[in-house]
Design a protein around this motif. Sequence first.
Motif, PDB file in Angstrom:
ATOM      1  N   ASN A 175       0.820  -1.212   0.000  1.00  0.00           N
ATOM      2  CA  ASN A 175       0.000   0.000   0.000  1.00  0.00           C
ATOM      3  C   ASN A 175       0.856   1.265   0.000  1.00  0.00           C
ATOM      4  OD1 ASN A 175      -2.329  -1.600   0.164  1.00  0.00           O
ATOM      5  ND2 ASN A 175      -2.184  -1.679   2.395  1.00  0.00           N
ATOM      6  N   THR A 176       1.932   1.260   0.784  1.00  0.00           N
ATOM      7  CA  THR A 176       2.781   2.448   0.862  1.00  0.00           C
ATOM      8  C   THR A 176       3.474   2.718  -0.469  1.00  0.00           C
ATOM      9  OG1 THR A 176       3.145   1.962   3.209  1.00  0.00           O
ATOM     10  CG2 THR A 176       4.599   3.586   2.194  1.00  0.00           C
TER      11      THR A 176
ATOM     12  N   ILE B 142      14.236  18.179  -0.052  1.00  0.00           N
ATOM     13  CA  ILE B 142      12.933  17.767   0.468  1.00  0.00           C
ATOM     14  C   ILE B 142      12.867  16.251   0.398  1.00  0.00           C
ATOM     15  CG2 ILE B 142      10.432  17.901   0.155  1.00  0.00           C
ATOM     16  CD1 ILE B 142      10.916  20.615  -1.244  1.00  0.00           C
ATOM     17  N   ILE B 143      12.634  15.603   1.549  1.00  0.00           N
ATOM     18  CA  ILE B 143      12.602  14.144   1.587  1.00  0.00           C
ATOM     19  C   ILE B 143      11.268  13.677   2.147  1.00  0.00           C
ATOM     20  CG2 ILE B 143      13.648  12.046   2.484  1.00  0.00           C
ATOM     21  CD1 ILE B 143      15.780  15.109   2.454  1.00  0.00           C
ATOM     22  N   PHE B 144      10.469  13.069   1.296  1.00  0.00           N
ATOM     23  CA  PHE B 144       9.270  12.376   1.763  1.00  0.00           C
ATOM     24  C   PHE B 144       9.710  11.023   2.328  1.00  0.00           C
ATOM     25  CE2 PHE B 144       7.628  15.364  -1.298  1.00  0.00           C
ATOM     26  CZ  PHE B 144       6.353  15.686  -0.856  1.00  0.00           C
ATOM     27  N   VAL B 145       9.193  10.678   3.485  1.00  0.00           N
ATOM     28  CA  VAL B 145       9.532   9.395   4.099  1.00  0.00           C
ATOM     29  C   VAL B 145       8.237   8.624   4.323  1.00  0.00           C
ATOM     30  CG1 VAL B 145      10.579   8.222   6.071  1.00  0.00           C
ATOM     31  CG2 VAL B 145      11.574  10.359   5.230  1.00  0.00           C
ATOM     32  N   GLY B 146       8.106   7.472   3.648  1.00  0.00           N
ATOM     33  CA  GLY B 146       6.861   6.704   3.703  1.00  0.00           C
ATOM     34  C   GLY B 146       7.041   5.328   4.310  1.00  0.00           C
ATOM     35  N   TYR B 147       5.983   4.829   4.942  1.00  0.00           N
ATOM     36  CA  TYR B 147       6.060   3.547   5.650  1.00  0.00           C
ATOM     37  C   TYR B 147       4.654   3.084   6.050  1.00  0.00           C
ATOM     38  CZ  TYR B 147       5.920   7.335   9.026  1.00  0.00           C
ATOM     39  OH  TYR B 147       5.586   8.494   9.673  1.00  0.00           O
ATOM     40  N   PRO B 148       4.480   1.798   6.240  1.00  0.00           N
ATOM     41  CA  PRO B 148       3.262   1.307   6.890  1.00  0.00           C
ATOM     42  C   PRO B 148       3.456   1.403   8.406  1.00  0.00           C
ATOM     43  CG  PRO B 148       4.636  -0.540   6.264  1.00  0.00           C
ATOM     44  CD  PRO B 148       5.348   0.708   5.780  1.00  0.00           C
ATOM     45  N   ILE B 149       2.384   1.410   9.145  1.00  0.00           N
ATOM     46  CA  ILE B 149       2.481   1.380  10.606  1.00  0.00           C
ATOM     47  C   ILE B 149       2.504  -0.077  11.055  1.00  0.00           C
ATOM     48  CG2 ILE B 149       1.368   1.986  12.783  1.00  0.00           C
ATOM     49  CD1 ILE B 149       2.496   4.402  11.333  1.00  0.00           C
TER      50      ILE B 149
ATOM     51  N   MET C 251       7.031   2.982  13.010  1.00  0.00           N
ATOM     52  CA  MET C 251       7.617   2.730  11.694  1.00  0.00           C
ATOM     53  C   MET C 251       8.336   1.383  11.721  1.00  0.00           C
ATOM     54  SD  MET C 251       9.283   6.463  10.765  1.00  0.00           S
ATOM     55  CE  MET C 251      10.169   6.606  12.324  1.00  0.00           C
ATOM     56  N   PRO C 252       8.391   0.669  10.616  1.00  0.00           N
ATOM     57  CA  PRO C 252       9.240  -0.522  10.549  1.00  0.00           C
ATOM     58  C   PRO C 252      10.696  -0.134  10.828  1.00  0.00           C
ATOM     59  CG  PRO C 252       7.724  -0.469   8.695  1.00  0.00           C
ATOM     60  CD  PRO C 252       7.620   0.870   9.374  1.00  0.00           C
ATOM     61  N   MET C 253      11.429  -1.008  11.466  1.00  0.00           N
ATOM     62  CA  MET C 253      12.782  -0.678  11.899  1.00  0.00           C
ATOM     63  C   MET C 253      13.740  -0.300  10.761  1.00  0.00           C
ATOM     64  SD  MET C 253      12.626  -0.636  15.160  1.00  0.00           S
ATOM     65  CE  MET C 253      10.920  -0.070  15.005  1.00  0.00           C
ATOM     66  N   PRO C 254      13.594  -0.834   9.541  1.00  0.00           N
ATOM     67  CA  PRO C 254      14.486  -0.381   8.461  1.00  0.00           C
ATOM     68  C   PRO C 254      14.370   1.113   8.163  1.00  0.00           C
ATOM     69  CG  PRO C 254      13.459  -2.453   7.856  1.00  0.00           C
ATOM     70  CD  PRO C 254      12.769  -1.985   9.098  1.00  0.00           C
ATOM     71  N   VAL C 255      13.218   1.708   8.463  1.00  0.00           N
ATOM     72  CA  VAL C 255      13.062   3.148   8.244  1.00  0.00           C
ATOM     73  C   VAL C 255      13.954   3.920   9.206  1.00  0.00           C
ATOM     74  CG1 VAL C 255      11.435   5.079   8.161  1.00  0.00           C
ATOM     75  CG2 VAL C 255      10.705   2.812   7.403  1.00  0.00           C
TER      76      VAL C 255
ATOM     77  N   PHE D 276       4.699  10.210   5.377  1.00  0.00           N
ATOM     78  CA  PHE D 276       3.406   9.702   4.929  1.00  0.00           C
ATOM     79  C   PHE D 276       3.333   8.230   5.260  1.00  0.00           C
ATOM     80  CE2 PHE D 276       6.187   9.035   1.308  1.00  0.00           C
ATOM     81  CZ  PHE D 276       5.777   7.845   0.714  1.00  0.00           C
ATOM     82  N   CYS D 277       2.146   7.768   5.612  1.00  0.00           N
ATOM     83  CA  CYS D 277       2.028   6.365   6.018  1.00  0.00           C
ATOM     84  C   CYS D 277       0.700   5.779   5.591  1.00  0.00           C
ATOM     85  CB  CYS D 277       2.210   6.236   7.534  1.00  0.00           C
ATOM     86  SG  CYS D 277       0.759   6.715   8.495  1.00  0.00           S
ATOM     87  N   THR D 278       0.680   4.455   5.538  1.00  0.00           N
ATOM     88  CA  THR D 278      -0.552   3.688   5.385  1.00  0.00           C
ATOM     89  C   THR D 278      -0.724   2.863   6.648  1.00  0.00           C
ATOM     90  OG1 THR D 278       0.624   1.900   4.231  1.00  0.00           O
ATOM     91  CG2 THR D 278      -0.386   3.602   2.869  1.00  0.00           C
ATOM     92  N   HIS D 279      -1.979   2.588   7.005  1.00  0.00           N
ATOM     93  CA  HIS D 279      -2.218   1.943   8.292  1.00  0.00           C
ATOM     94  C   HIS D 279      -3.576   1.250   8.286  1.00  0.00           C
ATOM     95  CE1 HIS D 279      -5.122   5.115   9.352  1.00  0.00           C
ATOM     96  NE2 HIS D 279      -4.316   5.902   8.663  1.00  0.00           N
ATOM     97  N   GLY D 280      -3.865   0.572   9.389  1.00  0.00           N
ATOM     98  CA  GLY D 280      -5.144  -0.115   9.512  1.00  0.00           C
ATOM     99  C   GLY D 280      -6.139   0.616  10.376  1.00  0.00           C
ATOM    100  N   GLY D 281      -5.791   1.826  10.848  1.00  0.00           N
ATOM    101  CA  GLY D 281      -6.718   2.592  11.669  1.00  0.00           C
ATOM    102  C   GLY D 281      -6.046   3.440  12.730  1.00  0.00           C
ATOM    103  N   SER D 282      -4.709   3.410  12.768  1.00  0.00           N
ATOM    104  CA  SER D 282      -3.974   4.096  13.835  1.00  0.00           C
ATOM    105  C   SER D 282      -3.491   5.488  13.461  1.00  0.00           C
ATOM    106  CB  SER D 282      -2.764   3.257  14.240  1.00  0.00           C
ATOM    107  OG  SER D 282      -1.892   3.094  13.142  1.00  0.00           O
TER     108      SER D 282
END
Length: 204
Positions: A54-55, A114-121, A126-130, A147-153
């Motif tokens: 999704n991310t 400018i750095i966008f940083v994206g990840y799932p929750i 954030m996942p540890m690689p981030v 920016f992130c994608t998540h399940g409701g958090s």
Amino acid sequence: MKRFLLMLALICGVVSNFGLNSAFAAPAEKSNILIAYFSRAGEEYAIGPVKKGNTAIAADIIAELTGGELFQIRPEKEYPKNYKECTEVASKEKATKARPKLLVDVADFDRYEIIFVGYPIWWGDMPMPVYTFLENHKFAGKKIIPFCTHGGSGLSSTDQNITLACPGAKVLPGFEMIGKTVRNNPELAKTKISDWLKKINYAN
């Protein structure tokens, strides 16, 4: 006649060379915007196997809207494709504050402003690689846009964690969206991302 043909050939050659020189003399200017994101393919909760996370879908939309350059944060050791196994690995990494080694790094990182940083929750974070990516670079004087994608958090305070991990950087208000929405309704996601970019005036 021969003289005319010779002159015509010379003219054509000049025009041809001019066209080539025009095409290659001025390469396109490189973007100063980086979109660094972590995203996982594999089995996804309540969805099943997916080839693109999704991310990653959200990152592609941001790249389209900003002209930024994409960079995928990839650990050397891939996460399990099985959803349950992946959550178990992620939980252990969070508990130990692991910093997985990355497969590749960004070339010429310093030129990005400018750095966008994206990840799932994952597990409210954030996942540890981030974190590995963030701690591997100096962000002082740069702008970070989460920016992130998540399940409701929502962002789940990850924007604050980024601020702590990147002293001297300016962290702009982040974007969050439920992963299923990004996947099932990319046009809606694009509209919301576009509205968010305008709201934060990211280019300033």
